[in-house]
Structures are given as structure tokens and as C-alpha cells.
Motif scaffolding. Structure first.
Motif, PDB file in Angstrom:
ATOM      1  N   GLU A 140      38.327  31.099  42.483  1.00  0.00           N
ATOM      2  CA  GLU A 140      38.540  32.287  41.701  1.00  0.00           C
ATOM      3  C   GLU A 140      38.086  33.481  42.360  1.00  0.00           C
ATOM      4  O   GLU A 140      38.880  34.650  42.267  1.00  0.00           O
ATOM      5  CB  GLU A 140      38.042  32.097  40.304  1.00  0.00           C
ATOM      6  CG  GLU A 140      38.648  31.070  39.489  1.00  0.00           C
ATOM      7  CD  GLU A 140      40.218  31.787  39.185  1.00  0.00           C
ATOM      8  OE1 GLU A 140      40.432  32.954  39.187  1.00  0.00           O
ATOM      9  OE2 GLU A 140      40.867  30.722  38.952  1.00  0.00           O
ATOM     10  N   ALA A 141      36.986  33.618  42.959  1.00  0.00           N
ATOM     11  CA  ALA A 141      36.321  35.014  43.401  1.00  0.00           C
ATOM     12  C   ALA A 141      37.391  35.408  44.601  1.00  0.00           C
ATOM     13  O   ALA A 141      37.667  36.524  44.894  1.00  0.00           O
ATOM     14  CB  ALA A 141      35.029  34.562  44.025  1.00  0.00           C
ATOM     15  N   ILE A 142      37.817  34.419  45.558  1.00  0.00           N
ATOM     16  CA  ILE A 142      38.464  34.655  46.783  1.00  0.00           C
ATOM     17  C   ILE A 142      40.017  35.214  46.178  1.00  0.00           C
ATOM     18  O   ILE A 142      40.808  36.257  46.749  1.00  0.00           O
ATOM     19  CB  ILE A 142      38.651  33.500  47.505  1.00  0.00           C
ATOM     20  CG1 ILE A 142      37.600  33.134  48.399  1.00  0.00           C
ATOM     21  CG2 ILE A 142      39.873  33.788  48.479  1.00  0.00           C
ATOM     22  CD1 ILE A 142      37.482  31.917  49.123  1.00  0.00           C
ATOM     23  N   ARG A 143      40.474  34.791  45.009  1.00  0.00           N
ATOM     24  CA  ARG A 143      41.530  35.053  44.517  1.00  0.00           C
ATOM     25  C   ARG A 143      41.731  36.598  43.887  1.00  0.00           C
ATOM     26  O   ARG A 143      42.514  37.506  44.055  1.00  0.00           O
ATOM     27  CB  ARG A 143      42.063  34.288  43.120  1.00  0.00           C
ATOM     28  CG  ARG A 143      43.689  34.472  42.781  1.00  0.00           C
ATOM     29  CD  ARG A 143      44.089  33.429  41.733  1.00  0.00           C
ATOM     30  NE  ARG A 143      43.247  33.558  40.577  1.00  0.00           N
ATOM     31  CZ  ARG A 143      43.535  34.233  39.573  1.00  0.00           C
ATOM     32  NH1 ARG A 143      44.670  35.049  39.685  1.00  0.00           N
ATOM     33  NH2 ARG A 143      42.890  34.211  38.317  1.00  0.00           N
ATOM     34  N   LEU A 144      40.189  36.913  43.323  1.00  0.00           N
ATOM     35  CA  LEU A 144      39.966  38.134  42.805  1.00  0.00           C
ATOM     36  C   LEU A 144      40.139  39.018  43.839  1.00  0.00           C
ATOM     37  O   LEU A 144      40.561  40.115  43.999  1.00  0.00           O
ATOM     38  CB  LEU A 144      38.789  38.385  41.885  1.00  0.00           C
ATOM     39  CG  LEU A 144      38.809  38.025  40.254  1.00  0.00           C
ATOM     40  CD1 LEU A 144      37.483  38.026  40.083  1.00  0.00           C
ATOM     41  CD2 LEU A 144      39.468  39.223  39.884  1.00  0.00           C
ATOM     42  N   GLY A 145      39.165  38.732  45.034  1.00  0.00           N
ATOM     43  CA  GLY A 145      39.140  39.624  46.010  1.00  0.00           C
ATOM     44  C   GLY A 145      40.460  39.855  46.794  1.00  0.00           C
ATOM     45  O   GLY A 145      40.663  40.748  47.189  1.00  0.00           O
ATOM     46  N   ARG A 146      41.316  38.891  46.948  1.00  0.00           N
ATOM     47  CA  ARG A 146      42.646  38.979  47.360  1.00  0.00           C
ATOM     48  C   ARG A 146      43.459  39.898  46.854  1.00  0.00           C
ATOM     49  O   ARG A 146      44.240  40.840  47.186  1.00  0.00           O
ATOM     50  CB  ARG A 146      43.332  37.665  47.641  1.00  0.00           C
ATOM     51  CG  ARG A 146      44.494  37.667  48.704  1.00  0.00           C
ATOM     52  CD  ARG A 146      45.188  36.314  48.722  1.00  0.00           C
ATOM     53  NE  ARG A 146      44.331  35.449  49.220  1.00  0.00           N
ATOM     54  CZ  ARG A 146      44.252  35.107  50.796  1.00  0.00           C
ATOM     55  NH1 ARG A 146      44.682  36.109  51.553  1.00  0.00           N
ATOM     56  NH2 ARG A 146      43.196  34.408  51.221  1.00  0.00           N
ATOM     57  N   LEU A 147      43.568  39.788  45.451  1.00  0.00           N
ATOM     58  CA  LEU A 147      44.170  40.470  44.319  1.00  0.00           C
ATOM     59  C   LEU A 147      43.814  42.038  44.753  1.00  0.00           C
ATOM     60  O   LEU A 147      44.501  43.025  44.876  1.00  0.00           O
ATOM     61  CB  LEU A 147      43.812  40.066  42.996  1.00  0.00           C
ATOM     62  CG  LEU A 147      44.606  41.225  41.886  1.00  0.00           C
ATOM     63  CD1 LEU A 147      45.859  41.121  41.936  1.00  0.00           C
ATOM     64  CD2 LEU A 147      44.003  40.560  40.588  1.00  0.00           C
ATOM     65  N   LEU A 148      42.413  42.351  44.623  1.00  0.00           N
ATOM     66  CA  LEU A 148      41.780  43.751  44.993  1.00  0.00           C
ATOM     67  C   LEU A 148      42.499  44.247  46.469  1.00  0.00           C
ATOM     68  O   LEU A 148      42.728  45.358  46.174  1.00  0.00           O
ATOM     69  CB  LEU A 148      40.504  43.672  44.666  1.00  0.00           C
ATOM     70  CG  LEU A 148      39.754  44.975  44.423  1.00  0.00           C
ATOM     71  CD1 LEU A 148      40.042  45.884  43.262  1.00  0.00           C
ATOM     72  CD2 LEU A 148      38.205  44.969  44.318  1.00  0.00           C
ATOM     73  N   SER A 149      42.167  43.476  47.192  1.00  0.00           N
ATOM     74  CA  SER A 149      42.523  43.935  48.433  1.00  0.00           C
ATOM     75  C   SER A 149      43.979  44.356  48.647  1.00  0.00           C
ATOM     76  O   SER A 149      44.462  45.177  49.251  1.00  0.00           O
ATOM     77  CB  SER A 149      42.105  43.018  49.674  1.00  0.00           C
ATOM     78  OG  SER A 149      42.566  43.248  50.975  1.00  0.00           O
ATOM     79  N   ASP A 150      44.929  43.409  47.934  1.00  0.00           N
ATOM     80  CA  ASP A 150      46.396  43.685  47.970  1.00  0.00           C
ATOM     81  C   ASP A 150      46.531  44.977  47.160  1.00  0.00           C
ATOM     82  O   ASP A 150      47.327  45.802  47.496  1.00  0.00           O
ATOM     83  CB  ASP A 150      46.937  42.356  47.402  1.00  0.00           C
ATOM     84  CG  ASP A 150      47.146  41.249  48.435  1.00  0.00           C
ATOM     85  OD1 ASP A 150      46.788  41.694  49.774  1.00  0.00           O
ATOM     86  OD2 ASP A 150      47.502  40.336  47.954  1.00  0.00           O
ATOM     87  N   LEU A 151      45.954  45.071  46.050  1.00  0.00           N
ATOM     88  CA  LEU A 151      46.412  45.992  45.052  1.00  0.00           C
ATOM     89  C   LEU A 151      45.699  47.455  45.463  1.00  0.00           C
ATOM     90  O   LEU A 151      46.345  48.755  45.256  1.00  0.00           O
ATOM     91  CB  LEU A 151      46.008  45.817  43.694  1.00  0.00           C
ATOM     92  CG  LEU A 151      46.827  44.498  42.994  1.00  0.00           C
ATOM     93  CD1 LEU A 151      46.399  44.629  41.676  1.00  0.00           C
ATOM     94  CD2 LEU A 151      48.233  44.699  43.157  1.00  0.00           C
ATOM     95  N   LEU A 152      44.684  47.604  46.178  1.00  0.00           N
ATOM     96  CA  LEU A 152      44.038  48.592  46.411  1.00  0.00           C
ATOM     97  C   LEU A 152      43.485  48.542  48.056  1.00  0.00           C
ATOM     98  O   LEU A 152      42.070  48.299  48.190  1.00  0.00           O
ATOM     99  CB  LEU A 152      42.832  48.821  45.532  1.00  0.00           C
ATOM    100  CG  LEU A 152      42.120  50.080  45.590  1.00  0.00           C
ATOM    101  CD1 LEU A 152      43.195  51.316  44.939  1.00  0.00           C
ATOM    102  CD2 LEU A 152      40.891  49.930  44.571  1.00  0.00           C
ATOM    103  N   PRO A 153      44.277  48.925  48.928  1.00  0.00           N
ATOM    104  CA  PRO A 153      43.625  48.597  50.302  1.00  0.00           C
ATOM    105  C   PRO A 153      42.432  49.783  50.438  1.00  0.00           C
ATOM    106  O   PRO A 153      42.691  50.881  50.303  1.00  0.00           O
ATOM    107  CB  PRO A 153      44.963  49.326  51.037  1.00  0.00           C
ATOM    108  CG  PRO A 153      46.096  48.897  50.243  1.00  0.00           C
ATOM    109  CD  PRO A 153      45.618  49.282  48.696  1.00  0.00           C
TER     110      PRO A 153
END
Length: 416
Positions: free
Chosen positions: A217-230
Motif C-alpha cells: 500500500e505504501a509503494i502504491r501511495l508513493g507511486r501515485l504521488l510520484s505520478d501525480l506530482l513529479p
């Protein structure tokens, strides 16, 4: 291939879209988390009935958001006939029904970012941020979050309730930070994600080292944040988590016992994750001066790319810790640097560095301090001193696999 039933399609849509639907409904319902959750559930119930009859719409997400907004207004009108304030709220929402709903991905993803930044607002306590993020952004049940952190369900539920009340009472805006506020606001978001990852990667207590669902879940959150907010810090954190998680298969044996880094079978490490993590490190380093997560990811990358512990570039790792200490002079970083120093210059140099940390209040009850000291004594052939430190570490740890590992070290010393 057999076509999916409507029920199966709704289940898939719930899995893929419910957090997006919720994020937008919270905005449309003026930050009312509870009303948005109820409205979303009502919308999915309505979908189950209507889509069976009329078929699944072309844009299920937009349909669910629109239906959810109508359901919210219905709920308010039915339950608040004597409350003038809520009647006014219902009237306002009704007046906004003509507002065009977002149907493009950019607008929806902005709502997801709003939800992350609201759940991780710096005015909330860290425990509340973690609980609210896992519940609202990730969609985990209260029971699942409580079980992951070994907290009673009522206690966890109260944290979530208090967090929502704080957002309401403090009038925390459900909005994206201004560009100049972004670095400060990210400082409140990134530690939440990393704490969730750490609890999944190396549980602070309990019978397992790894809680895979939590770290995922943490990796999914981190990926989401990185994708949405480079952003370099977001990329650095994602890289760090991917690189650590890549070693997961080699960290324990079939019995769940801990395997030290130097003894792990590196062929079990996930090379695809390592490649992605290293690419993100390079990307983050190119973006500007490295932050704490990028530096930690750089260290993890050196470990991940080394053929063995002996062939690891310990000089580079020690140098990276020196840089990290300049921007984050924490006792734990000092301890990690001492361990790297021991690998570079020998156990005596590492022990000298660790001994300077023994009086630090923050490390007084940190079992890894005593475990690291014990390991250096063991490597130096000082069995009595090593035994004493292993026992101190054993008395402090609450994780069963760690306890078994330390007990094994003690038994080996005592039998030699």
C-alpha cells in the motif's frame, strides 16, 4: 472467453475507481468525509440495481459521482428536516447540481491529490495522518489498519473520527497547496507513506518481520504521488521503498526467520524493482540537491547493485551517510553510518563510533544499537561482551523473528 457479469464488473470498478469517486465527492460535498463515504456506498448500491436493467454506462466513474451527489442531498433532506443549517447546506448542494462534473483524468487526479494532502495535513497528529490516509486514500478497513498496527479497533476508529473532526473544526481546506507551500506540505505527506512502508517492511512488533499488504500500500501511495506530482523528494521516497522491497524474498527463510543482509541469497532479489529504483534515484539526483529520501535511496542502490556484502562499496556508502548527516543529523543515521564504517575500516572503528552514541537518550531503548554493538564484539572475538549486548538487545525487541535471531546468536556464542 466468458463475459463478466454486472456484479463482477461493479466489483472491478469499485476496486479501481472507488478512491477516485470518493475524492471527488468529498470536494463536491464541501469536505464532508462521512457524507461522501455514505453517498459513494449509496451510489454503488444504486449501480447494482440500475446497471442490471440498463447496462453499465460508458463512463461508470462519472455516473457514480453524479449519483453519489444526488444521494447525498437525499440523505440530508430526509435526516435534517428541523435543522436549518443543514437545510441550507442541502439547498446549496442542490443549486450546484447544474455544475459540470469533472470527467477528465486530470481533474479527477487533482481530487486524489487533494485527499492525500488533506489526510496528511501537518495539523493532524502523525498517528491520525496514517490512519486517515490508509482508510480514505487506500480504502483499507478500520479492522485491517488496526490489525496491521496491533492497535485495538475502537482506538483506531477513534483516531479516524478525531482526525475528521479536526479537519472540520479547524476548517482545513480541501485543496491543493500553492506552489510555494508544496515543499513544506510534502514534508507532512512523505513521512506518513514511509512510516506505513516501514511497518510493513519490518514490523515493530508481532510474529512476522514483513506485512506485505502494508508495504505494498505504501509503494502504491508513493507511486501515485510520484505520478501525480513529479517532485525529487517523491521520486526519492518511491525509489527507497522499491529498493528495500526488492530484497524482501531474501530477508527471511521458509520458517519466517530473519536472514542478515550479508547472508542473503541475492538471486532472490527483485531485479526489475532494483532497476526501477535506481532509475528513480538518478532522476531525483538530476532534479537538484538531494533530500533525505533520495540519499537513503542512493545508499540502498549501492547495496542492491553489489554482488555481495564483501564487494559492496562501503566507502561510497559511508560518504553518502556523511552527506545525509549534514541534512538529517539523527541518532539512527549516526548508528547506520557507524555500521558502514565498521565494514569499511574494521569492527574496531565501528565500535568506537557506536560507543560515542551510547549516552544518547533517543537510542537508550533502541535494540538495534545493542545488536550492532554485539555484532562488532562478536567479529572481534570478544564473546563475553557480545553476549552481554545481545542480551540487552533481546530484552528490548518486541518482534518475534528478531528475538529468535538474537537468541540464535546468543546460543552460538555460548556453545563455542
Amino acid at each position: 472467453m466468458k463475459a463478466l457479469s454486472v456484479e463482477q464488473r461493479i466489483t472491478t470498478i469499485y476496486t479501481n475507481e472507488s478512491r477516485r469517486v470518493l475524492a471527488t465527492l468529498i470536494r463536491l460535498l464541501q469536505g464532508n468525509f462521512d457524507l461522501a463515504e455514505e453517498a459513494m456506498q449509496d451510489a454503488f448500491v444504486a449501480a447494482l440495481a440500475q446497471w442490471q436493467r440498463d447496462g453499465v454506462p460508458d463512463n461508470p466513474r462519472a455516473w457514480l459521482i453524479s449519483t453519489g451527489r444526488f444521494k447525498a442531498i437525499d440523505r440530508i433532506r430526509k435526516n435534517t428536516s428541523q435543522d436549518h443549517h443543514l437545510q441550507a447546506f442541502a439547498h446549496t448542494l442542490s443549486a450546484e447540481l447544474a455544475t459540470e462534473l469533472p470527467d477528465d483524468d486530470d481533474a479527477i487526479e487533482d481530487d486524489r491529490l487533494r485527499l492525500i494532502f488533506t489526510c496528511c495535513h501537518p495539523s493532524l497528529a502523525m498517528e491520525a495522518r496514517i490512519a486517515l490516509t490508509l482508510r480514505e486514500v487506500c480504502g483499507l478497513t478500520t479492522e485491517a489498519i488496526a490489525a496491521a498496527f496491533l492497535v485495538p479497533v475502537p482506538t483506531l476508529a477513534q483516531r479516524i473520527v478525531r482526525a475528521k473532526n479536526k479537519i472540520r473544526d479547524a476548517v482545513i481546506p480541501y485543496d491543493l497547496p500553492e506552489p510555494e507551500q508544496l515543499p513544506k506540505r510534502l514534508e507532512a505527506v512523505l513521512p506518513v507513506i514511509y512510516l506505513v512502508f516501514n511497518e510493513g517492511y519490518s514490523a515493530s512488533s508481532g510474529g512476522k518481520v514483513v506485512q506485505r499488504d502494508l508495504s505494498a500500500e505504501a509503494i502504491r501511495l508513493g507511486r501515485l504521488l510520484s505520478d501525480l506530482l513529479p517532485h525529487a523528494d517523491a521520486d526519492g521516497l518511491l525509489a527507497l521503498m522499491l529498493l528495500h522491497d526488492a530484497r524482501r524474498a531474501g530477508r527471511t527463510n521458509a520458517n519466517g526467520d530473519l536472514i542478515p543482509l550479508e547472508e542473503q541469497d541475492r538471486s532472490l532479489w527483485n531485479r526489475a524493482q532494483i532497476r526501477e529504483g535506481c532509475e528513480l534515484v538518478v532522476q531525483a539526483l538530476k532534479a537538484g540537491p538531494p533530500g533525505i529520501y533520495t540519499l537513503q535511496a542512493s545508499i540502498a542502490a549501492v547495496h542492491a547493485e553489489a554482488p555481495s556484502a564483501k564487494e559492496t562499496d562501503w566507502a561510497e556508502i559511508t560518504g553518502l551517510y556523511d552527506i545525509l548527516l549534514r541534512i538529517n543529523p539523527s541518532p539512527v543515521v549516526q548508528l547506520n553510518r557507524a555500521a558502514a564504517l565498521a565494514m569499511r575500516d574494521g569492527p574496531e572503528a565501528g565500535l568506537e563510533a557506536i560507543d560515542k552514541l551510547m549516552g544518547l537518550k533517543n537510542l537508550k531503548h533502541y535494540y538495534l544499537l545493542y545488536a550492532a554493538r554485539a555484532d562488532l564484539f562478536r567479529r572481534m572475538g570478544l564473546s563475553q561482551e557480545a553476549t552481554c549486548c545481545y542480551q540487552q538487545a533481546l530484552d528490548l525487541t518486541q518482534q518475534e523473528p528478531e528475538r529468535r535471531f538474537l537468541q540464535q546468536r546468543l546460543s552460538t556464542l555460548q556453545n563455542n
